[in-house]
Write a protein that holds these residues in place. Sequence first.
Motif, PDB file in Angstrom:
ATOM      1  N   UNK A  17     -23.477  58.753  29.719  1.00  0.00           N
ATOM      2  CA  UNK A  17     -23.919  57.741  28.763  1.00  0.00           C
ATOM      3  C   UNK A  17     -25.248  58.136  28.122  1.00  0.00           C
ATOM      4  N   UNK A  18     -25.368  57.870  26.824  1.00  0.00           N
ATOM      5  CA  UNK A  18     -26.653  57.943  26.127  1.00  0.00           C
ATOM      6  C   UNK A  18     -27.120  56.504  25.914  1.00  0.00           C
ATOM      7  N   UNK A  19     -28.320  56.174  26.411  1.00  0.00           N
ATOM      8  CA  UNK A  19     -28.824  54.803  26.322  1.00  0.00           C
ATOM      9  C   UNK A  19     -30.178  54.785  25.610  1.00  0.00           C
ATOM     10  N   UNK A  20     -30.550  53.603  25.094  1.00  0.00           N
ATOM     11  CA  UNK A  20     -31.828  53.438  24.395  1.00  0.00           C
ATOM     12  C   UNK A  20     -32.969  53.427  25.407  1.00  0.00           C
ATOM     13  N   UNK A  21     -33.955  54.337  25.284  1.00  0.00           N
ATOM     14  CA  UNK A  21     -35.063  54.359  26.248  1.00  0.00           C
ATOM     15  C   UNK A  21     -36.062  53.230  26.049  1.00  0.00           C
ATOM     16  N   UNK A  22     -36.116  52.673  24.837  1.00  0.00           N
ATOM     17  CA  UNK A  22     -37.036  51.575  24.536  1.00  0.00           C
ATOM     18  C   UNK A  22     -36.314  50.560  23.662  1.00  0.00           C
ATOM     19  N   UNK A  46     -33.870  47.929  25.485  1.00  0.00           N
ATOM     20  CA  UNK A  46     -34.056  49.053  26.395  1.00  0.00           C
ATOM     21  C   UNK A  46     -32.876  49.123  27.353  1.00  0.00           C
ATOM     22  N   UNK A  47     -32.281  50.319  27.480  1.00  0.00           N
ATOM     23  CA  UNK A  47     -31.142  50.508  28.362  1.00  0.00           C
ATOM     24  C   UNK A  47     -29.796  50.236  27.714  1.00  0.00           C
ATOM     25  N   UNK A  48     -29.794  49.793  26.460  1.00  0.00           N
ATOM     26  CA  UNK A  48     -28.521  49.489  25.790  1.00  0.00           C
ATOM     27  C   UNK A  48     -27.741  50.766  25.529  1.00  0.00           C
ATOM     28  N   UNK A  49     -26.425  50.700  25.678  1.00  0.00           N
ATOM     29  CA  UNK A  49     -25.551  51.861  25.508  1.00  0.00           C
ATOM     30  C   UNK A  49     -25.465  52.254  24.035  1.00  0.00           C
ATOM     31  N   UNK A  50     -25.716  53.539  23.761  1.00  0.00           N
ATOM     32  CA  UNK A  50     -25.627  54.061  22.404  1.00  0.00           C
ATOM     33  C   UNK A  50     -24.325  54.823  22.184  1.00  0.00           C
ATOM     34  N   UNK A  51     -23.949  55.656  23.159  1.00  0.00           N
ATOM     35  CA  UNK A  51     -22.730  56.467  23.014  1.00  0.00           C
ATOM     36  C   UNK A  51     -22.306  56.986  24.377  1.00  0.00           C
ATOM     37  N   UNK A  52     -21.017  57.356  24.487  1.00  0.00           N
ATOM     38  CA  UNK A  52     -20.526  58.057  25.679  1.00  0.00           C
ATOM     39  C   UNK A  52     -20.088  59.456  25.260  1.00  0.00           C
ATOM     40  N   UNK A  53     -20.339  60.421  26.149  1.00  0.00           N
ATOM     41  CA  UNK A  53     -20.067  61.831  25.859  1.00  0.00           C
ATOM     42  C   UNK A  53     -19.203  62.399  26.983  1.00  0.00           C
ATOM     43  N   UNK A  54     -18.117  63.080  26.613  1.00  0.00           N
ATOM     44  CA  UNK A  54     -17.261  63.758  27.593  1.00  0.00           C
ATOM     45  C   UNK A  54     -17.764  65.191  27.757  1.00  0.00           C
ATOM     46  N   UNK A  55     -17.951  65.609  29.018  1.00  0.00           N
ATOM     47  CA  UNK A  55     -18.517  66.927  29.284  1.00  0.00           C
ATOM     48  C   UNK A  55     -17.872  67.551  30.522  1.00  0.00           C
ATOM     49  N   UNK A  56     -17.520  68.853  30.426  1.00  0.00           N
ATOM     50  CA  UNK A  56     -16.978  69.568  31.583  1.00  0.00           C
ATOM     51  C   UNK A  56     -18.035  69.733  32.663  1.00  0.00           C
ATOM     52  N   UNK A  57     -19.310  69.742  32.275  1.00  0.00           N
ATOM     53  CA  UNK A  57     -20.381  69.851  33.276  1.00  0.00           C
ATOM     54  C   UNK A  57     -20.384  68.633  34.193  1.00  0.00           C
ATOM     55  N   UNK A  58     -20.090  67.461  33.625  1.00  0.00           N
ATOM     56  CA  UNK A  58     -20.042  66.261  34.450  1.00  0.00           C
ATOM     57  C   UNK A  58     -18.851  66.322  35.411  1.00  0.00           C
ATOM     58  N   UNK A  72     -27.975  60.765  34.106  1.00  0.00           N
ATOM     59  CA  UNK A  72     -27.305  60.713  32.803  1.00  0.00           C
ATOM     60  C   UNK A  72     -26.380  59.518  32.673  1.00  0.00           C
ATOM     61  N   UNK A  73     -26.346  58.650  33.672  1.00  0.00           N
ATOM     62  CA  UNK A  73     -25.401  57.538  33.631  1.00  0.00           C
ATOM     63  C   UNK A  73     -23.976  58.039  33.634  1.00  0.00           C
ATOM     64  N   UNK A  74     -23.729  59.101  34.402  1.00  0.00           N
ATOM     65  CA  UNK A  74     -22.431  59.768  34.357  1.00  0.00           C
ATOM     66  C   UNK A  74     -21.423  59.122  35.285  1.00  0.00           C
ATOM     67  N   UNK A  75     -20.168  59.290  34.917  1.00  0.00           N
ATOM     68  CA  UNK A  75     -19.053  58.918  35.782  1.00  0.00           C
ATOM     69  C   UNK A  75     -18.310  60.217  36.106  1.00  0.00           C
ATOM     70  N   UNK A  76     -18.483  60.714  37.333  1.00  0.00           N
ATOM     71  CA  UNK A  76     -17.932  62.016  37.687  1.00  0.00           C
ATOM     72  C   UNK A  76     -16.422  62.087  37.618  1.00  0.00           C
ATOM     73  N   UNK A  77     -15.751  60.963  37.819  1.00  0.00           N
ATOM     74  CA  UNK A  77     -14.297  61.000  37.870  1.00  0.00           C
ATOM     75  C   UNK A  77     -13.677  61.281  36.511  1.00  0.00           C
ATOM     76  N   UNK A  78     -14.223  60.659  35.419  1.00  0.00           N
ATOM     77  CA  UNK A  78     -13.628  60.891  34.103  1.00  0.00           C
ATOM     78  C   UNK A  78     -14.424  61.888  33.267  1.00  0.00           C
ATOM     79  N   UNK A  79     -15.494  62.447  33.827  1.00  0.00           N
ATOM     80  CA  UNK A  79     -16.238  63.506  33.141  1.00  0.00           C
ATOM     81  C   UNK A  79     -17.053  63.030  31.956  1.00  0.00           C
ATOM     82  N   UNK A  80     -17.503  61.775  31.937  1.00  0.00           N
ATOM     83  CA  UNK A  80     -18.318  61.274  30.833  1.00  0.00           C
ATOM     84  C   UNK A  80     -19.702  60.881  31.327  1.00  0.00           C
TER      85      UNK A  80
END
Length: 364
Positions: A188-193, A104-116, A178-186
């Motif tokens: 995180x998608x993490x495992x909920x269970x 639970x909580x393990x990192x699955x992927x990082x996503x770059x987004x302009x919204x972030x 979202x586990x976001x980092x506003x500075x680099x615009x990414x």
Amino acid sequence: MREPKRHYLAFTAALLLAGCGGGTDTAPAPDKTPSTPAGTVPLSNEQATKLGLKWAVAERADEAPIATLPATIAPPPNARVAVTATYPGMVKRIYVAEGDTVKAGQLLATVASTDILSHGADLARAEARLRVAGASASRLTQLAREGVIAGARADEAQAQLRQAQADVTEQRRILAMTGAAGRDGTYRLTAPIAGRVAKASVETGDRIDPMEASFVVDAASRYEIRAQLPQKFIGQIRPGMSVRVKDGVGGTVTSVGNVIDPETRAALLKASVPGAPGIVSGGTTSVTIYGPAPDGAVMVPDAAVTNLGDGDIVFVAAKGGVSTRSVRQGPTVEGRTLILSGLKPGEKVVASGTSELKALALAQ
């Protein structure tokens, strides 16, 4: 017609008493004495070894099997969770593959987004306003204490400070969700269970849209057993009773349906079992439900119980040999038989070699 059979049994018994037969890894029989009680088959240690007799101890039964039913294995409620994209963006990196076990909580992927990036800019502006509002509120409060300005202006400045604090808190909450980092615009998608990655539908460089199920995680720690419980058992079986499926995996009854299917005349029974080798979602198995055992009941290997005449018996270690003991048996599950009466805990019974002893008993 009975005379040849009697001659055959007498001949077989004579051979057995003479010591024919064989076996290894056997427990010693009771010592032979010059006289044996009535109903006892005389037997020495040497004869018991030659016959290959094996022994077992009757064990007190705390639980008794009530029913064994065919069942299916399914993931329990909320055991399959989809991991969705919160904002549109591009997959920057993937850390797991289908079939991987995750916590639970393990990192699955990082996503770059302009919204972030936009939320990061909003947070920076809100923090700047907070600093200005804080300095202004501090200065005007001091002036109000000195009587230079009216107290209302200091109160107004304090209200603007609280508003600025609320804006910063909201922007930080949005990014934290979202586990976001506003500075680099990414983000995180993490495992909920904790469980196993059953689906990974994206690759590095793919574009994902909001609410798209990029990953699916199945809980691997618990499974649900579902079986049709015949009407005659309804009322005997209730939630909290223990169950066992193949390979000795144990669990607990979680619910018993109160609606009887008109075609099958059965209600739905559900039980929870832990994950184990062979427990696979979508598979089939058999489930045995256990309830409290009757007073005085014991468990013995199923091979210890045999039939002699019109009833069931076991061979019990006795002075000078073994004695036949009439018993009333219950169900047999996983190679063990429940004895309802006729045998006490701790008594030693023959678990292998009962056929030879039957011939001796019939010849007496």
